[in-house]
Design a protein around this motif. Structure first.
Motif, PDB file in Angstrom:
ATOM      1  N   THR B 136       0.834  -1.198   0.000  1.00  0.00           N
ATOM      2  CA  THR B 136       0.000   0.000   0.000  1.00  0.00           C
ATOM      3  C   THR B 136       0.872   1.252   0.000  1.00  0.00           C
ATOM      4  N   THR B 137       0.374   2.291  -0.681  1.00  0.00           N
ATOM      5  CA  THR B 137       1.055   3.584  -0.663  1.00  0.00           C
ATOM      6  C   THR B 137       0.293   4.570   0.227  1.00  0.00           C
ATOM      7  N   ALA B 138      -0.716   4.063   0.938  1.00  0.00           N
ATOM      8  CA  ALA B 138      -1.626   4.946   1.675  1.00  0.00           C
ATOM      9  C   ALA B 138      -0.926   5.716   2.798  1.00  0.00           C
ATOM     10  N   VAL B 139      -1.389   6.942   2.989  1.00  0.00           N
ATOM     11  CA  VAL B 139      -0.840   7.763   4.070  1.00  0.00           C
ATOM     12  C   VAL B 139      -1.148   7.156   5.437  1.00  0.00           C
ATOM     13  N   ALA B 140      -2.249   6.415   5.531  1.00  0.00           N
ATOM     14  CA  ALA B 140      -2.590   5.794   6.819  1.00  0.00           C
ATOM     15  C   ALA B 140      -1.478   4.861   7.278  1.00  0.00           C
ATOM     16  N   ALA B 141      -0.814   4.207   6.322  1.00  0.00           N
ATOM     17  CA  ALA B 141       0.289   3.315   6.690  1.00  0.00           C
ATOM     18  C   ALA B 141       1.500   4.114   7.174  1.00  0.00           C
ATOM     19  N   ASP B 142       1.713   5.286   6.569  1.00  0.00           N
ATOM     20  CA  ASP B 142       2.796   6.158   7.048  1.00  0.00           C
ATOM     21  C   ASP B 142       2.520   6.591   8.485  1.00  0.00           C
ATOM     22  N   ILE B 143       1.290   7.044   8.699  1.00  0.00           N
ATOM     23  CA  ILE B 143       0.913   7.508  10.039  1.00  0.00           C
ATOM     24  C   ILE B 143       1.090   6.371  11.044  1.00  0.00           C
ATOM     25  N   GLU B 144       0.622   5.178  10.648  1.00  0.00           N
ATOM     26  CA  GLU B 144       0.681   4.052  11.562  1.00  0.00           C
ATOM     27  C   GLU B 144       2.122   3.675  11.909  1.00  0.00           C
ATOM     28  N   THR B 145       3.021   3.777  10.934  1.00  0.00           N
ATOM     29  CA  THR B 145       4.420   3.455  11.202  1.00  0.00           C
ATOM     30  C   THR B 145       4.983   4.375  12.282  1.00  0.00           C
ATOM     31  N   VAL B 146       4.623   5.636  12.211  1.00  0.00           N
ATOM     32  CA  VAL B 146       5.087   6.572  13.236  1.00  0.00           C
ATOM     33  C   VAL B 146       4.398   6.270  14.571  1.00  0.00           C
TER      34      VAL B 146
END
Lengths: 448, 448
Positions: B136-146
């Motif tokens: 996934t390229t979703a921003v939700a995954a970026d947020i979740e990683t942080v």
């Protein structure tokens, strides 16, 4: 990258990947083991996967064990990958005995490697899960080893709904004593090799082998076969063993030690049915010198022992002149996993989080993030789908993974500060205020 | 065994044993990591330590990486020991993408091996502790990683009394956008190599290198140095970055992504002080393509990042034509351990069981076994000394190991059904009825 340059994704023969559905219960098993080991004061250690080859095999061994993965490293050193956790423990104990103080109790859960021919259920890499008490010959350590095994299987039973088990005990001294008393002491290796085949090949063939390889006469063969065939409750067996070992001191001491172990187990509250004397148990007798134990599952005895071990006189003779007697045992993690699978006791889930939150209102990500955070803060694992796809597609995804609860909130619900809590097992759904979601999740999970 | 035949017990250069005092906190760290990863739905996997060499290094690489432990196995296969968990993840994802379903979230805690020159604090075997969201390229995954990184450090803080931390965020697109906007896009590798040295060698030398290796003129060098030196709160930085990247689309998209991530983190309840934009963070830029993050400890920033990661466009190009974008990060377990040690936050204990039971009335083993069982049944780990030695000697042993409570019961006490519960930190002792021992242990441990 062009097709020609691409590499075929595959594992080596005899090696395997652990996917979530297998790795989740494997981690749970290891966690139960750690919890039980710690509760008795066994401390964790770790040692390197690679060791000097001579540490693993000893000096001057002309033929390096073919089962060993070994090579010469960048610095020209002959090195090997550990094939068990016992040799590393021996090196470790020799190296740090002074620092650690004796007796020293350690557990070690780690991978080992053996280049043996791969078979069904046997791999070239597997996890061992050992605990040992080094530096004492005390009976309390024997009792404790059985207690730990007992608590392990009890805890695993509670965790996975596994039924009863039986810990089978024997004593190397009893076997030796019998051989002494009937004049076969010098042939013990051959006798035990033959005896080990009893269940497989039957009495006649064992008698023939005893005659051939151990030079046993009929009377001697009788004694050996009779010992292995003994049955009865523990008290009866103790009495019969005492008779059978005759005036062998080794044998009598072995019988006495077994008696003390049974008494100690009873004092610690172990249910008598869980422990049984079994004179047919031998277990790698070159190594063990005292108590030996195996553990079978009452619902699946055919899978063999899932936790085994025994007492040894001298752990680290290869590394130090200091005598280090001890006792240890090992949980057969992978065999237990196979047993749980065969008994259909493994939950079919690929996620460690019970709660699934579909994200289907594209501009309400902040609301979903808040919802997920609140559920996690209450102690429930919650997975938020990362892309605002159609609800149906997300629920399919959830179904495939095996979540237990879904929290479904569209724009209307979010505007009203509400959320549907859906039990994915029953399909039942309750709408509650966002503030009450965690409680409702708890209710559904508790009911499941 | 004779002295000549004995083997010196030692580990290979660059390898280390973990003794209980180090292994106990290491296991606690890994347990915290597992708990946090699971709470977000990351599932555990495991892959073999050994892989086909071509899986690890790709086809046709003339010179096999010297850091790799590799050899030819018994079956004539060129094999290597994994040097990270990312290449195995790439192989794994390519192999099972269909079965797993995307997006797929996994964690993997396991040892890796690198034959690099050993240095202080750097070993040839170390544990990695990775989590990734693939597909996934979703921003939700970026947020979740942080968020996961945040929750990890928060949980470790609570577990060990560690102070605050700062997660530093940057975006590869912002760096690229700046280079585009000032005409250095084609020289990005050289620019970033120079930029990485800023803290070490100072601005003048970086300018010289920029001129030499990237052919940057004074104006271009200004822009690069200015970017790295930017300071201010997150809102100010976002505005400045937006200006600096000019009309570069890549740059603008990067700034926008950073803005969305910060908004999401705030929605999930992250305290603003825990997250800071830091335009100087680059992190292995050949690999990362989007968000990058590092985490420093406010009390010990000099030790470097203890949790780092970033977004990538295509994980498994070497193995499949399927594009697998994702994002992941890794907890620096061993570095965190070193930090906890330096901050004197590691408890000096060598036992995972808090309770010690000396066994000094030789014929009362049954009583001690009962006592130990009752304390364990109440949930407190308890170690029974296995040999009936003098009490003083046993208490010395206890002192050395770092138990917190001793249960002392001589014949008199046992006959009266009583036991002393001794707080080993204060030396205070209370005599209670055997039935009340577990409660008293709980009181002492709770007070400690």
């Amino acid at each position: 990258m062009s097709k020609q340059e691409r590499i075929q994704p595959r594992t080596l023969k005899g090696f395997r990947d652990y996917l979530p559905e297998t790795m989740i219960p494997r981690e749970r098993l290891a966690e139960v083991a750690r919890r039980v080991y710690r509760s008795y004061g066994f401390a964790p250690i770790d040692t390197p996967a690679l060791e000097y080859l001579e540490v693993l095999t000893g000096k001057g061994s002309d033929e390096t064990d073919k089962q060993l993965f070994h090579f010469v490293d960048q610095g020209g050193r002959a090195v090997g990958m550990r094939f068990d956790l016992t040799v590393p423990l021996a090196r470790f104990a020799a190296q740090y005995a002074q620092h650690l103080g004796l007796p020293f109790k350690r557990y070690h859960i780690a991978s080992v490697w053996r280049g043996e021919k791969p078979q069904v259920g046997r791999y070239r890499e597997f996890m061992q899960c050992d605990f040992d008490t080094v530096g004492t010959t005390a009976v309390a350590a024997d009792i404790e080893t059985v207690l730990v095994t007992h608590d392990l299987l009890t805890a695993i039973g509670a965790e996975f709904g596994l039924g009863a088990f039986t810990i089978r005990l024997n004593h190397r001294g009893v076997l030796n004593g019998l051989l002494e008393s009937c004049g076969l002491a010098k042939k013990s290796a051959a006798v035990l090799r033959a005896l080990d085949k009893l269940a497989k090949v039957g009495e006649e063939k064992v008698r023939a082998e005893l005659a051939e390889t151990a030079g046993a006469n009929e009377q001697q063969a009788d004694a050996v076969v009779r010992l292995a065939a003994l049955e009865g409750d523990n008290d009866t067996l103790l009495a019969e063993l005492a008779t059978l070992v005759g005036d062998s001191e080794t044998g009598a001491a072995g019988v006495e030690r077994l008696r003390e172990v049974l008494t100690g187990l009873a004092a610690a509250g172990v249910e008598p049915a869980r422990v049984r004397l079994d004179p047919s148990i031998a277990r790698g007798l070159d190594y063990y010198t005292g108590l030996v134990l195996e553990t079978t599952l009452d619902d699946l005895p055919g899978i063999g022992s899932v936790a085994s071990g025994g007492r040894y006189d001298n752990l680290a003779a290869m590394f130090t002149k200091q005598e280090l007697p001890g006792i240890g045992a090992s949980l057969g993690l992978d065999r237990l996993l196979a047993a749980l699978e065969e008994l259909k006791l493994l939950p079919e889930t690929r996620t460690p989080a019970p709660v699934f939150i579909p994200y289907f209102e594209a501009d309400r990500l902040a609301d979903y993030l808040k919802l997920a955070a609140s559920v996690r803060a209450a102690g429930y694992g919650a997975e938020l789908y990362p892309e605002p796809k159609k609800l149906g597609k997300q629920l399919q995804h959830a179904d495939r993974r095996g979540y237990r609860v879904a929290l479904i909130a569209g724009a209307d619900e979010l505007d009203k500060g509400e959320c549907q809590v859906k039990d994915l097992a029953t399909g039942e759904s309750t709408t509650v205020a966002i503030g009450a979601v965690a409680d409702e999740v708890g209710r559904v999970l508790g009911a499941g």
